[in-house]
Design a protein around this motif. Structure first.
Motif, mmCIF file in Angstrom:
data_model
loop_
_atom_site.group_PDB
_atom_site.id
_atom_site.type_symbol
_atom_site.label_atom_id
_atom_site.label_comp_id
_atom_site.label_asym_id
_atom_site.label_seq_id
_atom_site.Cartn_x
_atom_site.Cartn_y
_atom_site.Cartn_z
ATOM 1 N N SER A 1 0.801 -1.227 0.000
ATOM 2 C CA SER A 1 0.000 0.000 0.000
ATOM 3 C C SER A 1 0.832 1.274 0.000
ATOM 4 O O SER A 1 0.293 2.351 -0.234
ATOM 5 N N ASP A 2 2.125 1.170 0.256
ATOM 6 C CA ASP A 2 2.965 2.361 0.360
ATOM 7 C C ASP A 2 4.241 2.200 -0.444
ATOM 8 O O ASP A 2 4.752 1.090 -0.587
ATOM 9 N N GLY A 3 4.766 3.310 -0.908
ATOM 10 C CA GLY A 3 6.063 3.321 -1.551
ATOM 11 C C GLY A 3 6.050 4.036 -2.877
ATOM 12 O O GLY A 3 4.995 4.295 -3.458
ATOM 13 N N GLU A 4 7.227 4.377 -3.331
ATOM 14 C CA GLU A 4 7.384 5.051 -4.609
ATOM 15 C C GLU A 4 8.156 4.152 -5.566
ATOM 16 O O GLU A 4 9.152 3.534 -5.195
ATOM 17 N N VAL A 5 7.668 4.104 -6.799
ATOM 18 C CA VAL A 5 8.343 3.398 -7.876
ATOM 19 C C VAL A 5 8.832 4.448 -8.863
ATOM 20 O O VAL A 5 8.044 5.268 -9.335
ATOM 21 N N ALA A 6 10.123 4.426 -9.142
ATOM 22 C CA ALA A 6 10.712 5.344 -10.118
ATOM 23 C C ALA A 6 10.875 4.581 -11.430
ATOM 24 O O ALA A 6 11.538 3.545 -11.481
ATOM 25 N N LEU A 7 10.245 5.081 -12.479
ATOM 26 C CA LEU A 7 10.253 4.444 -13.789
ATOM 27 C C LEU A 7 10.997 5.327 -14.780
ATOM 28 O O LEU A 7 10.725 6.530 -14.874
#
Length: 173
Positions: free
Chosen positions: A38-44
């Protein structure tokens, strides 16, 4: 607290449209729901074949382009990239709910996609480039949270999860 997508493009072969980003954000939400993340950042990052070839060579010892690479930030194993922060970068920066004080989510990791590989694979498999980019994004996300496909059993489980998510998003072959 939520899953966040940040992205950039370092290639000029394919226009990254707002609609594509909306679709990738939808896929991120579906991945999170399915996998209880439910939490976190994905850098694409979208790159060309030369850039992904360099990363593949540097981090995997394979001097050839690939379609997607994932760099998990949450766990450090023998083959994971360890990220070292400055001593003041994160000291006392987390509040009670795990979110940094400035509102940014803790990074889950980076996904790097080769756009030329995605285009070629979309043509080969007979589906849209958006579907292929979505597939590669979901594949990369599952790697970030610990899935792999080194054995036939692992591959079957991981690819099954990918297809479930893509079906929910309406990205069929």
């Amino acid at each position: 607290m939520s899953l966040q997508l940040s992205w950039n493009t370092e290639q000029e072969q394919f226009d990254i449209s707002p609609e594509l980003i909306d679709r990738l954000e939808q896929l991120l939400r579906l991945c999170g729901e399915q996998e209880n993340v439910s939490d976190g950042e994905v850098a694409l990052t979208f790159v060309d074949d030369e850039a992904i070839r360099e990363l593949n060579k540097q981090y995997r010892g394979l001097d050839k382009p690939t379609d997607v690479l994932s760099f998990a930030m949450q766990e450090i194993g023998d083959e994971e990239l360890e990220i070292i922060y400055g001593e003041d970068d994160f000291e006392d920066s987390d509040d009670a709910d795990g979110e940094e004080e400035d509102g940014f989510e803790e990074p889950l990791g980076d996904i790097v996609i080769s756009v030329p590989r995605a285009i070629a694979q979309a043509e080969e498999y007979g589906h849209s480039v958006d579907r292929e980019l979505g597939f590669l994004f979901v594949h990369g996300f599952l790697h970030l949270i610990g899935y792999d496909h080194q054995t036939e059993e692992e591959e079957k489980a991981m690819f099954g999860k990918q297809e479930q998510i893509l079906q929910k998003a309406g990205l069929t072959r």
